[in-house]
Design an enzyme around this catalytic site. Structure first.
Site, PDB file in Angstrom:
ATOM      1  N   ARG A   1      13.800  -2.559  -7.220  1.00 15.59           N
ATOM      2  CA  ARG A   1      12.377  -2.392  -7.513  1.00 15.59           C
ATOM      3  C   ARG A   1      12.147  -2.464  -9.014  1.00 15.59           C
ATOM      4  O   ARG A   1      12.857  -1.820  -9.799  1.00 15.59           O
ATOM      5  CB  ARG A   1      11.861  -1.043  -6.983  1.00 15.59           C
ATOM      6  CG  ARG A   1      12.135  -0.768  -5.518  1.00 15.59           C
ATOM      7  CD  ARG A   1      11.533  -1.820  -4.601  1.00 15.59           C
ATOM      8  NE  ARG A   1      10.085  -1.868  -4.673  1.00 15.59           N
ATOM      9  CZ  ARG A   1       9.277  -1.085  -3.970  1.00 15.59           C
ATOM     10  NH1 ARG A   1       9.782  -0.179  -3.131  1.00 15.59           N
ATOM     11  NH2 ARG A   1       7.968  -1.202  -4.073  1.00 15.59           N
TER      12      ARG A   1
ATOM     13  N   LYS B   1       3.136   6.965   4.385  1.00 21.10           N
ATOM     14  CA  LYS B   1       2.386   5.708   4.320  1.00 21.10           C
ATOM     15  C   LYS B   1       1.942   5.244   5.701  1.00 21.10           C
ATOM     16  O   LYS B   1       1.539   4.097   5.874  1.00 21.10           O
ATOM     17  CB  LYS B   1       3.238   4.626   3.652  1.00 21.10           C
ATOM     18  CG  LYS B   1       3.664   4.967   2.230  1.00 21.10           C
ATOM     19  CD  LYS B   1       4.564   3.887   1.656  1.00 21.10           C
ATOM     20  CE  LYS B   1       5.152   4.311   0.322  1.00 21.10           C
ATOM     21  NZ  LYS B   1       6.066   3.280  -0.230  1.00 21.10           N
TER      22      LYS B   1
ATOM     23  N   PRO C   1       0.828  -1.202   0.000  1.00 22.10           N
ATOM     24  CA  PRO C   1       0.000   0.000   0.000  1.00 22.10           C
ATOM     25  C   PRO C   1       0.866   1.258   0.000  1.00 22.10           C
ATOM     26  O   PRO C   1       1.785   1.387   0.809  1.00 22.10           O
ATOM     27  CB  PRO C   1      -0.797  -0.128   1.300  1.00 22.10           C
ATOM     28  CG  PRO C   1      -0.795  -1.593   1.601  1.00 22.10           C
ATOM     29  CD  PRO C   1       0.531  -2.087   1.123  1.00 22.10           C
ATOM     30  N   GLU C   2       0.583   2.163  -0.942  1.00 24.70           N
ATOM     31  CA  GLU C   2       1.340   3.402  -1.047  1.00 24.70           C
ATOM     32  C   GLU C   2       0.447   4.557  -0.598  1.00 24.70           C
ATOM     33  O   GLU C   2      -0.604   4.347  -0.005  1.00 24.70           O
ATOM     34  CB  GLU C   2       1.858   3.548  -2.477  1.00 24.70           C
ATOM     35  CG  GLU C   2       2.779   2.383  -2.849  1.00 24.70           C
ATOM     36  CD  GLU C   2       3.330   2.453  -4.265  1.00 24.70           C
ATOM     37  OE1 GLU C   2       3.109   3.456  -4.968  1.00 24.70           O
ATOM     38  OE2 GLU C   2       3.988   1.487  -4.679  1.00 24.70           O
TER      39      GLU C   2
END
Length: 274
Positions: free
Chosen positions: A264, A58, A2-3
């Site tokens: 990433r 976040k 979740p960002e």
């Protein structure tokens, strides 16, 4: 993971449902998430009322009466649901269950256990060790081209790494970094100190636009994320490059490429982005 848009969506859902609710009980079904759970601290929130909910990057910050704050990070797979207590049936990975007034339960489910729940008691949650080094919020006026240029000129690392650095700007996670760089026509591999002021201004604008659009769509669901009602986010349907390796660019029909930057996955169009 979740960002920012996903956490903002959760925050808004919690504001609608648990503000002014009293915490009757907290059930802890694990000894450890990312960090060991301090049960002696968590039980301090019992018999207290939820007063306010904020987001910092976040992180969720739930303000509770008597100057207590819950600092929550959803980790890689954490989900917070608010449900009718009378219909609650425990499922696998329901690690924390908070029983509230009006027959509500707040349930934290986290299969990968990379999230955390921390209690802050010193009246200044933004000075907590997990928040104190955070940079500016991207959706505020503090995040502007002058600010970004001042940070970019100090480093030659790849631009995608820089805009994902929480010490500079918080909450621009992997999905939205790739999308914002595409929207502003900047290759993710560009050295940060080669970005012009005009490009920086475009990038700031794109980051704000992409994040705001994602929030209106309830975030992005790739695998795990759900909002407080258990519903997915719909921004996945508007992704231009993320997760589209070898598919045609919607703008120029060139195949989207991917590579790994700082561990990433990164997606881009070699023709549209320079």
């Amino acid at each position: 993971m979740p960002e920012l848009p996903e956490v903002e969506t959760v925050k808004r859902g919690l504001i609608k449902t648990i503000i002014d609710k009293k915490i009757f009980d907290i059930e802890i079904n694990t000894d450890k998430l990312r960090y060991p759970i301090d049960k002696d601290q968590l039980v301090k929130i019992k018999n207290k009322v939820v007063k306010e909910i904020q987001r910092r990057g976040k992180h969720l910050i739930i303000f509770i009466e008597d100057d207590l704050q819950l600092i929550i990070h959803l980790g890689m797979s954490g989900i917070i649901k608010v449900i009718d207590s009378t219909n609650y049936n425990k499922i696998k990975h329901d690690h924390i269950v908070v029983t509230l007034s009006d027959n509500l339960s707040l349930v934290y489910n986290d299969p990968r256990k990379f999230g955390y729940w921390l209690v802050n008691t010193n009246h200044t949650p933004l000075e907590h060790r997990v928040l104190v080094s955070h940079g500016v919020e991207p959706l505020t006026a503090d995040f502007n081209s002058d600010y970004l240029v001042s940070k970019l000129k100090q480093t030659s690392r790849k631009i995608k790494q820089t805009i994902m650095d929480n010490n500079i700007v918080v909450g621009v996670g992997n999905i939205y970094a790739s999308e914002a760089l595409f929207d502003s026509n900047i290759l993710p591999t560009r050295a940060s100190n080669t970005i012009t002021k005009k490009e920086a201004a475009n990038l700031v604008s794109s980051i704000k636009k992409i994040l705001e659009k994602a929030i209106t769509q309830g975030g992005t669901t790739l695998k795990d994320y759900k909002n407080t009602e258990g519903k997915p986010g719909y921004f996945t349907q508007q992704l231009n490059v993320y997760g589209r390796n070898e598919q045609q660019c919607y703008v120029c029909n060139t195949k989207i490429q991917s590579l790994v930057i700082a561990q990433r996955n990164t997606f881009f169009c070699k023709k549209c982005q320079k």
